[in-house]
Design a protein around this motif. Structure first.
Motif, short mmCIF file in Angstrom:
data_model
loop_
_atom_site.label_atom_id
_atom_site.label_comp_id
_atom_site.label_asym_id
_atom_site.label_seq_id
_atom_site.Cartn_x
_atom_site.Cartn_y
_atom_site.Cartn_z
N LEU A 1 -4.45 1.70 -1.93
CA LEU A 1 -4.86 0.71 -0.91
C LEU A 1 -5.54 -0.45 -1.65
N LEU B 1 -3.96 6.29 1.61
CA LEU B 1 -3.86 5.01 2.33
C LEU B 1 -4.46 5.17 3.72
N GLY C 1 0.86 -1.20 0.00
CA GLY C 1 0.00 0.00 0.00
C GLY C 1 0.88 1.24 0.00
#
Ligand code: IPM
Ligand code: MN
Length: 361
Positions: A54, A90, A42
């Motif tokens: 993500l 993220l 990620g």
């Protein structure tokens, strides 16, 4: 039967891999085989390779595991067409999708660390900032208006549910602590601009409604501008501070700065069912890959993770492991021999990790 825990780790960008792997090494030393780590991708670099900051598999792993531990994410040159940074998504996607409504940021002066504020000693600064983490001005992430390049707006969103749950969290946290260093008074301070904006007046009103159920905890009020002065002039007055998302983002860096900097600033991002643990610092790409980063913030975040798991699962042994990790970090900082660069020393990430592991023994 000794319980084991599945931990998802997300190294991320910049110094993220170094500090995350350091925290994993310390946690393995402290807990042995009780923790099973599952590394998932990620961040901004992964976005460049895959188009996903993500990945679905990473989000699924965070949903299904007991907790998630993260290094750092974000590369300044990796941005969306609207100019905002990719890597930050993220954190933001995890916060919103896992509903991590309380971003818990301890502000504590450790022995061996020199505060830039004169004359404060270890233990005199010891409070926790609880940042609302799923709405406020951040509710507008990716939803703001940029009209013809002439006008741009973002909306500040405050909901009753959002304030009730983060305020309740703050009052419950104060009850588990022993009050402000100055006077031992359990106190929750709401940081807002209720004097100017209705949304913050609403935030404060709901805070008061929740606080009425905690007569043993003093309610305190501070405007976001004024509290920046109070945090410098009377940091020992504070026990727990609760704030809307954007204000919490800002004052938590100021708070970290008063106790040594972001290199030792841990965070626990908590919802009803999930927890994400990471240092409050960024990815520091300028020192990435050189073994220069301090792992202390991520290691202390790992200790917060152990304590959170211990509380949720009634696992006293894991709670003792959390205390051992915190004490090991404190011992290394207090000894002042292996000192990270952000605190004036020259210890590498590896040297800090090894020193903390030795202190665990
Ligand atoms: C933080 C950071 C994040 C935020 C970024 C990295 C998304 O500054 O966790 O404090 O803005 O909340
Ligand atoms: Mn921040």
């Amino acid at each position: 039967m000794t319980k084991t825990y599945d931990i998802t780790t997300i190294d991320g960008d910049g110094i993220g891999p170094e500090v995350c792997q350091s925290a994993v090494a310390v946690l393995r030393e402290a807990c042995g085989s009780r923790l099973r780590f599952d590394a998932q991708p990620g961040g901004a670099a992964h976005y460049l390779r895959s188009g996903a900051v993500l990945p679905d598999e990473t989000l699924a792993a965070c949903r299904q595991s007991h907790a998630s531990l993260h290094g750092a994410a974000g590369l300044p040159e990796v941005t969306y067409p609207d100019g905002t940074e990719v890597g930050n998504d993220l954190h933001l996607q995890l916060r919103f999708k896992l509903d991590l409504f309380a971003n818990v940021r301890p502000i504590r002066l450790y022995k061996g660390v020199q505060s830039p504020l004169r004359d404060w000693t270890a233990g005199q600064i010891d409070y926790v900032i609880v940042r609302e983490n799923t709405e406020g001005l951040y509710a507008s992430r990716g939803a703001g208006i940029n009209l013809r390049g002439e006008l741009a707006t973002d909306t500040l969103v405050v909901t009753r549910k959002g304030v009730e749950r983060v305020a309740k969290f703050a009052f419950e946290l104060s009850r588990r602590r022993s009050g402000a260093p100055r006077d031992g008074q359990r106190r929750v301070t709401v940081c807002d601009k209720a004097n100017i904006l209705r949304s913050y007046a609403f935030f404060r009103a709901v805070f008061d409604e929740v606080g009425a159920a905690y007569p043993d905890v003093q309610r305190d009020y501070a405007y976001a501008d004024a509290i920046t002065v109070h945090m410098l002039k009377k940091p020992d007055f504070y026990d727990v501070i609760v704030a809307e998302n954007m204000f919490g983002d800002i004052i938590s860096d100021l708070g970290a700065g008063t106790v040594g900097g972001l290199g030792i600033a841990a965070s626990a991002e908590l919802g009803e069912t999930h927890g994400l643990f990471q240092g409050a610092h960024g990815s520091a790409p300028d020192i990435a890959g050189q073994n220069l980063a301090s792992p202390v913030a991520t290691v202390l975040s790992g200790a917060l993770m152990l304590r959170w798991l211990a509380d949720r699962h009634g696992d006293a042994a894991l709670g003792e492991d959390a205390t051992r990790v915190e004490r090991a970090v404190e011992a290394v900082l207090a000894e002042g021999v292996t000192v990270p660069r952000d605190l004036g020393g020259d210890a590498s990430c590896t040297a800090m990790t090894e020193a903390i592991c030795r202190a665990l023994l």
